[in-house]
Motif scaffolding. Structure first.
Motif, PDB file in Angstrom:
ATOM      1  N   LYS A   1      64.292  92.316  71.838  1.00 27.43           N
ATOM      2  CA  LYS A   1      65.653  92.874  71.855  1.00 27.43           C
ATOM      3  C   LYS A   1      66.208  93.147  70.456  1.00 27.43           C
ATOM      4  O   LYS A   1      67.206  93.834  70.308  1.00 27.43           O
ATOM      5  N   ASP A   2      65.561  92.611  69.415  1.00 21.02           N
ATOM      6  CA  ASP A   2      66.005  92.818  68.034  1.00 21.02           C
ATOM      7  C   ASP A   2      65.464  94.146  67.506  1.00 21.02           C
ATOM      8  O   ASP A   2      64.771  94.202  66.496  1.00 21.02           O
ATOM      9  N   LYS A   3      65.786  95.234  68.204  1.00 17.65           N
ATOM     10  CA  LYS A   3      65.197  96.537  67.919  1.00 17.65           C
ATOM     11  C   LYS A   3      65.405  96.995  66.477  1.00 17.65           C
ATOM     12  O   LYS A   3      64.466  97.449  65.825  1.00 17.65           O
ATOM     13  N   ASP A   4      66.608  96.891  65.966  1.00 18.89           N
ATOM     14  CA  ASP A   4      66.874  97.366  64.601  1.00 18.89           C
ATOM     15  C   ASP A   4      66.061  96.593  63.569  1.00 18.89           C
ATOM     16  O   ASP A   4      65.490  97.183  62.652  1.00 18.89           O
ATOM     17  N   GLN A   5      65.999  95.278  63.720  1.00 15.23           N
ATOM     18  CA  GLN A   5      65.223  94.462  62.778  1.00 15.23           C
ATOM     19  C   GLN A   5      63.733  94.763  62.892  1.00 15.23           C
ATOM     20  O   GLN A   5      63.028  94.819  61.895  1.00 15.23           O
ATOM     21  N   ARG A   6      63.254  94.964  64.114  1.00 16.95           N
ATOM     22  CA  ARG A   6      61.838  95.287  64.319  1.00 16.95           C
ATOM     23  C   ARG A   6      61.518  96.659  63.738  1.00 16.95           C
ATOM     24  O   ARG A   6      60.462  96.845  63.132  1.00 16.95           O
ATOM     25  N   ASP A   7      62.424  97.623  63.898  1.00 12.27           N
ATOM     26  CA  ASP A   7      62.217  98.948  63.314  1.00 12.27           C
ATOM     27  C   ASP A   7      62.160  98.873  61.793  1.00 12.27           C
ATOM     28  O   ASP A   7      61.319  99.510  61.158  1.00 12.27           O
ATOM     29  N   ASP A   8      63.070  98.094  61.213  1.00 12.17           N
ATOM     30  CA  ASP A   8      63.078  97.926  59.752  1.00 12.17           C
ATOM     31  C   ASP A   8      61.774  97.288  59.274  1.00 12.17           C
ATOM     32  O   ASP A   8      61.200  97.705  58.267  1.00 12.17           O
ATOM     33  N   LEU A   9      61.306  96.276  60.003  1.00 13.94           N
ATOM     34  CA  LEU A   9      60.064  95.611  59.634  1.00 13.94           C
ATOM     35  C   LEU A   9      58.882  96.571  59.743  1.00 13.94           C
ATOM     36  O   LEU A   9      58.033  96.615  58.852  1.00 13.94           O
ATOM     37  N   ALA A  10      58.831  97.347  60.813  1.00 17.84           N
ATOM     38  CA  ALA A  10      57.743  98.319  60.977  1.00 17.84           C
ATOM     39  C   ALA A  10      57.730  99.308  59.815  1.00 17.84           C
ATOM     40  O   ALA A  10      56.667  99.624  59.262  1.00 17.84           O
ATOM     41  N   ARG A  11      58.898  99.754  59.420  1.00 21.36           N
ATOM     42  CA  ARG A  11      59.014 100.677  58.291  1.00 21.36           C
ATOM     43  C   ARG A  11      58.496 100.024  57.007  1.00 21.36           C
ATOM     44  O   ARG A  11      57.758 100.636  56.240  1.00 21.36           O
ATOM     45  N   GLU A  12      58.860  98.763  56.792  1.00 20.22           N
ATOM     46  CA  GLU A  12      58.399  98.036  55.595  1.00 20.22           C
ATOM     47  C   GLU A  12      56.876  97.890  55.587  1.00 20.22           C
ATOM     48  O   GLU A  12      56.243  98.069  54.541  1.00 20.22           O
ATOM     49  N   VAL A  13      56.303  97.560  56.742  1.00 20.42           N
ATOM     50  CA  VAL A  13      54.850  97.377  56.828  1.00 20.42           C
ATOM     51  C   VAL A  13      54.143  98.687  56.479  1.00 20.42           C
ATOM     52  O   VAL A  13      53.205  98.706  55.670  1.00 20.42           O
ATOM     53  N   ILE A  14      54.607  99.788  57.042  1.00 21.33           N
ATOM     54  CA  ILE A  14      53.980 101.083  56.769  1.00 21.33           C
ATOM     55  C   ILE A  14      54.161 101.480  55.309  1.00 21.33           C
ATOM     56  O   ILE A  14      53.227 101.969  54.660  1.00 21.33           O
ATOM     57  N   GLN A  15      55.343 101.253  54.761  1.00 22.31           N
ATOM     58  CA  GLN A  15      55.584 101.596  53.354  1.00 22.31           C
ATOM     59  C   GLN A  15      54.667 100.805  52.430  1.00 22.31           C
ATOM     60  O   GLN A  15      54.112 101.354  51.468  1.00 22.31           O
ATOM     61  N   ARG A  16      54.502  99.517  52.698  1.00 23.43           N
ATOM     62  CA  ARG A  16      53.607  98.702  51.862  1.00 23.43           C
ATOM     63  C   ARG A  16      52.172  99.196  51.979  1.00 23.43           C
ATOM     64  O   ARG A  16      51.452  99.277  50.998  1.00 23.43           O
ATOM     65  N   PHE A  17      51.760  99.507  53.211  1.00 21.24           N
ATOM     66  CA  PHE A  17      50.407 100.007  53.426  1.00 21.24           C
ATOM     67  C   PHE A  17      50.196 101.298  52.641  1.00 21.24           C
ATOM     68  O   PHE A  17      49.195 101.464  51.949  1.00 21.24           O
ATOM     69  N   GLU A  18      51.146 102.206  52.719  1.00 20.35           N
ATOM     70  CA  GLU A  18      51.030 103.479  52.011  1.00 20.35           C
ATOM     71  C   GLU A  18      51.092 103.308  50.499  1.00 20.35           C
ATOM     72  O   GLU A  18      50.598 104.151  49.760  1.00 20.35           O
ATOM     73  N   SER A  19      51.686 102.215  50.023  1.00 24.71           N
ATOM     74  CA  SER A  19      51.771 101.998  48.574  1.00 24.71           C
ATOM     75  C   SER A  19      50.533 101.294  48.017  1.00 24.71           C
ATOM     76  O   SER A  19      50.469 101.020  46.825  1.00 24.71           O
ATOM     77  N   GLY A  20      49.563 100.987  48.897  1.00 23.10           N
ATOM     78  CA  GLY A  20      48.306 100.453  48.382  1.00 23.10           C
ATOM     79  C   GLY A  20      47.882  99.101  48.914  1.00 23.10           C
ATOM     80  O   GLY A  20      46.782  98.647  48.617  1.00 23.10           O
TER      81      GLY A  20
END
Length: 79
Positions: free
Chosen positions: A34-53
């Motif tokens: 149910k913590d959709k906004d926090q989960r979306d933010d976390l997903a974005r962070e994970v992808i950004q870190r992955f893309e940064s190396g």
């Protein structure tokens, strides 16, 4: 493989890695479905870190995990 990261297209192996890291961090942070906004933010962070190396599970988890960063810093300070 490098090009797929920056084009927004991920291989099945990369998606599995990203999902595993995301799931681990959700459990660690106790984020419910149910913590959709926090989960979306976390997903974005994970992808950004992955893309940064950060391309392996341990590096991704360490870079995003508050608990793991604290443990690593404590270990370094107390050899």
């Amino acid at each position: 493989m490098v090009f797929t990261r920056y084009s927004g297209i991920f291989t099945p192996a990369e998606l599995t890695l990203l999902q595993t890291v995301f799931d681990t961090l959700c459990k660690e942070r106790r984020l419910a479905l149910k913590d959709k906004d926090q989960r979306d933010d976390l997903a974005r962070e994970v992808i950004q870190r992955f893309e940064s190396g950060y391309s392996n599970e341990d590096d991704l988890l360490q870079s995003l995990s508050k608990r793991r960063r604290t443990n690593v810093q404590s270990s370094a300070a107390n050899p």
